[in-house]
Design a protein around this motif. Structure first.
Motif, PDB file in Angstrom:
ATOM      1  N   ALA A 168       0.833  -1.206   0.000  1.00 38.31           N
ATOM      2  CA  ALA A 168       0.000   0.000   0.000  1.00 38.31           C
ATOM      3  C   ALA A 168       0.865   1.253   0.000  1.00 38.31           C
ATOM      4  CB  ALA A 168      -0.920  -0.001   1.216  1.00 38.31           C
ATOM      5  N   ARG A 169       2.005   1.211   0.665  1.00 41.65           N
ATOM      6  CA  ARG A 169       2.885   2.373   0.732  1.00 41.65           C
ATOM      7  C   ARG A 169       3.564   2.647  -0.607  1.00 41.65           C
ATOM      8  NH1 ARG A 169       3.801   4.278   5.764  1.00 41.65           N
ATOM      9  NH2 ARG A 169       2.928   3.062   7.493  1.00 41.65           N
ATOM     10  N   GLU A 170       3.786   1.600  -1.372  1.00 41.30           N
ATOM     11  CA  GLU A 170       4.396   1.785  -2.692  1.00 41.30           C
ATOM     12  C   GLU A 170       3.376   2.234  -3.740  1.00 41.30           C
ATOM     13  OE1 GLU A 170       7.185  -1.138  -4.123  1.00 41.30           O
ATOM     14  OE2 GLU A 170       7.286  -2.085  -2.145  1.00 41.30           O
ATOM     15  N   LEU A 171       2.164   1.713  -3.631  1.00 42.16           N
ATOM     16  CA  LEU A 171       1.152   1.988  -4.651  1.00 42.16           C
ATOM     17  C   LEU A 171       0.321   3.226  -4.359  1.00 42.16           C
ATOM     18  CD1 LEU A 171      -0.041  -1.679  -5.257  1.00 42.16           C
ATOM     19  CD2 LEU A 171       1.512  -0.325  -6.664  1.00 42.16           C
ATOM     20  N   GLY A 172       0.269   3.629  -3.104  1.00 42.81           N
ATOM     21  CA  GLY A 172      -0.536   4.783  -2.729  1.00 42.81           C
ATOM     22  C   GLY A 172      -0.212   6.060  -3.490  1.00 42.81           C
ATOM     23  N   PRO A 173       1.067   6.394  -3.654  1.00 43.65           N
ATOM     24  CA  PRO A 173       1.378   7.625  -4.399  1.00 43.65           C
ATOM     25  C   PRO A 173       0.879   7.621  -5.833  1.00 43.65           C
ATOM     26  CG  PRO A 173       3.265   6.925  -3.093  1.00 43.65           C
ATOM     27  CD  PRO A 173       2.260   5.818  -3.021  1.00 43.65           C
ATOM     28  N   ARG A 174       0.577   6.446  -6.376  1.00 46.12           N
ATOM     29  CA  ARG A 174       0.035   6.348  -7.732  1.00 46.12           C
ATOM     30  C   ARG A 174      -1.497   6.328  -7.738  1.00 46.12           C
ATOM     31  NH1 ARG A 174       2.319   1.225 -10.383  1.00 46.12           N
ATOM     32  NH2 ARG A 174       0.862   1.973 -11.986  1.00 46.12           N
ATOM     33  N   GLY A 175      -2.108   6.419  -6.564  1.00 42.90           N
ATOM     34  CA  GLY A 175      -3.568   6.406  -6.491  1.00 42.90           C
ATOM     35  C   GLY A 175      -4.163   5.022  -6.620  1.00 42.90           C
ATOM     36  N   ILE A 176      -3.369   3.979  -6.353  1.00 43.09           N
ATOM     37  CA  ILE A 176      -3.839   2.593  -6.427  1.00 43.09           C
ATOM     38  C   ILE A 176      -3.995   2.058  -5.012  1.00 43.09           C
ATOM     39  CG2 ILE A 176      -3.274   0.236  -7.175  1.00 43.09           C
ATOM     40  CD1 ILE A 176      -1.607   1.538  -9.432  1.00 43.09           C
ATOM     41  N   THR A 177      -5.134   1.470  -4.707  1.00 47.60           N
ATOM     42  CA  THR A 177      -5.338   0.863  -3.399  1.00 47.60           C
ATOM     43  C   THR A 177      -5.139  -0.640  -3.479  1.00 47.60           C
ATOM     44  OG1 THR A 177      -7.725   0.491  -3.650  1.00 47.60           O
ATOM     45  CG2 THR A 177      -7.030   2.641  -2.810  1.00 47.60           C
ATOM     46  N   ILE A 178      -4.736  -1.226  -2.353  1.00 45.27           N
ATOM     47  CA  ILE A 178      -4.566  -2.679  -2.264  1.00 45.27           C
ATOM     48  C   ILE A 178      -5.026  -3.120  -0.886  1.00 45.27           C
ATOM     49  CG2 ILE A 178      -2.104  -2.334  -1.689  1.00 45.27           C
ATOM     50  CD1 ILE A 178      -1.603  -5.146  -2.907  1.00 45.27           C
ATOM     51  N   ASN A 179      -5.936  -4.082  -0.874  1.00 43.64           N
ATOM     52  CA  ASN A 179      -6.526  -4.571   0.374  1.00 43.64           C
ATOM     53  C   ASN A 179      -6.737  -6.079   0.298  1.00 43.64           C
ATOM     54  OD1 ASN A 179      -7.263  -1.980   1.938  1.00 43.64           O
ATOM     55  ND2 ASN A 179      -8.096  -1.580  -0.106  1.00 43.64           N
ATOM     56  N   ALA A 180      -7.156  -6.635   1.406  1.00 42.90           N
ATOM     57  CA  ALA A 180      -7.476  -8.060   1.452  1.00 42.90           C
ATOM     58  C   ALA A 180      -8.781  -8.262   2.219  1.00 42.90           C
ATOM     59  CB  ALA A 180      -6.355  -8.857   2.112  1.00 42.90           C
ATOM     60  N   VAL A 181      -9.434  -9.362   1.923  1.00 40.40           N
ATOM     61  CA  VAL A 181     -10.609  -9.809   2.670  1.00 40.40           C
ATOM     62  C   VAL A 181     -10.249 -11.139   3.315  1.00 40.40           C
ATOM     63  CG1 VAL A 181     -13.050 -10.416   2.583  1.00 40.40           C
ATOM     64  CG2 VAL A 181     -12.124  -8.729   0.990  1.00 40.40           C
ATOM     65  N   ALA A 182     -10.547 -11.283   4.598  1.00 38.95           N
ATOM     66  CA  ALA A 182     -10.229 -12.508   5.335  1.00 38.95           C
ATOM     67  C   ALA A 182     -11.524 -13.208   5.738  1.00 38.95           C
ATOM     68  CB  ALA A 182      -9.390 -12.190   6.571  1.00 38.95           C
ATOM     69  N   PRO A 183     -12.011 -14.127   4.905  1.00 36.57           N
ATOM     70  CA  PRO A 183     -13.270 -14.815   5.232  1.00 36.57           C
ATOM     71  C   PRO A 183     -13.079 -15.856   6.336  1.00 36.57           C
ATOM     72  CG  PRO A 183     -12.754 -14.922   2.868  1.00 36.57           C
ATOM     73  CD  PRO A 183     -11.507 -14.517   3.591  1.00 36.57           C
ATOM     74  N   GLY A 184     -14.173 -16.104   7.050  1.00 35.73           N
ATOM     75  CA  GLY A 184     -14.257 -17.312   7.846  1.00 35.73           C
ATOM     76  C   GLY A 184     -14.691 -18.445   6.921  1.00 35.73           C
ATOM     77  N   VAL A 185     -15.346 -19.449   7.458  1.00 35.55           N
ATOM     78  CA  VAL A 185     -15.800 -20.571   6.632  1.00 35.55           C
ATOM     79  C   VAL A 185     -16.919 -20.091   5.707  1.00 35.55           C
ATOM     80  CG1 VAL A 185     -16.867 -22.849   6.613  1.00 35.55           C
ATOM     81  CG2 VAL A 185     -15.167 -22.284   8.355  1.00 35.55           C
ATOM     82  N   ILE A 186     -16.714 -20.298   4.418  1.00 38.32           N
ATOM     83  CA  ILE A 186     -17.704 -19.944   3.401  1.00 38.32           C
ATOM     84  C   ILE A 186     -18.147 -21.228   2.709  1.00 38.32           C
ATOM     85  CG2 ILE A 186     -18.138 -18.623   1.305  1.00 38.32           C
ATOM     86  CD1 ILE A 186     -17.624 -16.875   3.767  1.00 38.32           C
ATOM     87  N   GLU A 187     -19.418 -21.369   2.473  1.00 39.97           N
ATOM     88  CA  GLU A 187     -19.959 -22.604   1.897  1.00 39.97           C
ATOM     89  C   GLU A 187     -19.644 -22.694   0.404  1.00 39.97           C
ATOM     90  OE1 GLU A 187     -24.040 -25.303   1.940  1.00 39.97           O
ATOM     91  OE2 GLU A 187     -24.080 -23.238   2.678  1.00 39.97           O
TER      92      GLU A 187
END
Length: 246
Positions: A170-189
């Motif tokens: 995120a610190r490298e891509l932020g200055p370019r206006g690009i976001t990076i995130n993750a989703v951490a699911p529990g058990v999904i059917e």
């Protein structure tokens, strides 16, 4: 020949089934053109592509194993060749095998980390190289990254690496206006959790305030938000999506 009509474009790695397929359907419904990345499920992917197209959307199948050298870059290149741009990368591809410590060998660890960590990094690199300001990168981590259960340590470690990765990049891509995130699911059917739900479904339901098992659409909605302009002020974060599991 590249298509370009101004619509946003997403690449969904691991998009042939489960959470990935739900993400493909949701992003297509939101008006994005979608490249459906798959490793081996060609028939399922083509069926999904036809479903999107029959509903008036735009989709293409893109084959690749994200844990294999060169494939992440190839998948991004094919997406751009077809649609002319890439605005969102969603990586739902992963290996989720559990083994207790006594049964772990080097090949098992390499297989897990080649896909879940190396593949995620190389997909990020390839996508970031072609994205413009407003680009969105979303990976799938896991609740187990924060609270491993027995036999899940290697998988949990690989997903903890994903959460650390998005924080760092995120610190490298932020200055370019690009976001990076993750989703951490529990058990999904999904078809990957059939055994777990058969063995522990009642326990999981009773441990969540919502009293049910998570569904792929529950995660697809979060991904769609992170891929949208509404999430422009969120980056470097992992969203825990486990139904309030205690």
């Amino acid at each position: 020949m590249a298509e370009s009509n101004g619509a946003r474009v997403a690449l969904v790695a691991g998009g042939s089934r489960g959470i990935g397929a739900a993400v493909v359907r949701r992003l297509a419904a939101d008006g994005l053109a979608v490249a459906v990345g798959y490793r081996a499920a060609a028939a399922e992917t083509e069926t999904l592509v036809r479903e999107i197209e029959s509903g008036g959307g735009r989709a293409v199948a893109v084959q690749g194993d994200i844990g294999r050298d060169g494939d992440p870059a190839k998948m991004v290149e094919q997406t751009v060749a077809r649609f002319g741009r890439l605005d969102a990368l969603v990586n739902t591809a992963g290996v989720g095998i559990y083994r207790p410590l006594a049964s772990i060998d080097e090949n098992f660890v390499r297989q897990m980390f080649d896909t879940n960590v190396l593949g995620a990094i190389m997909l990020t690199k390839a996508a970031a190289a072609v994205m413009q300001e407003g680009g969105r990168i979303i990976h799938v981590s896991s609740r187990l990254a924060f609270s491993p259960i027995p036999a899940s340590a290697v998988y949990a470690a690989s997903k903890a690496a994903v959460s650390a990765m998005v924080h760092g990049f995120a610190r490298e891509l932020g200055p370019r206006g690009i976001t990076i995130n993750a989703v951490a699911p529990g058990v999904i059917e999904t078809d990957m959790t059939t055994k777990i739900i058969a063995e522990r479904g009642d326990q999981i339901r009773s441990s969540t305030p919502l009293g049910r098992i998570g569904q792929p659409d529950d995660i697809a909605g979060i991904v769609a938000f992170l891929a949208s302009n509404d999430a422009r002020w969120i980056t470097g974060r992992t969203i825990l999506a486990d139904g309030g599991l205690t």
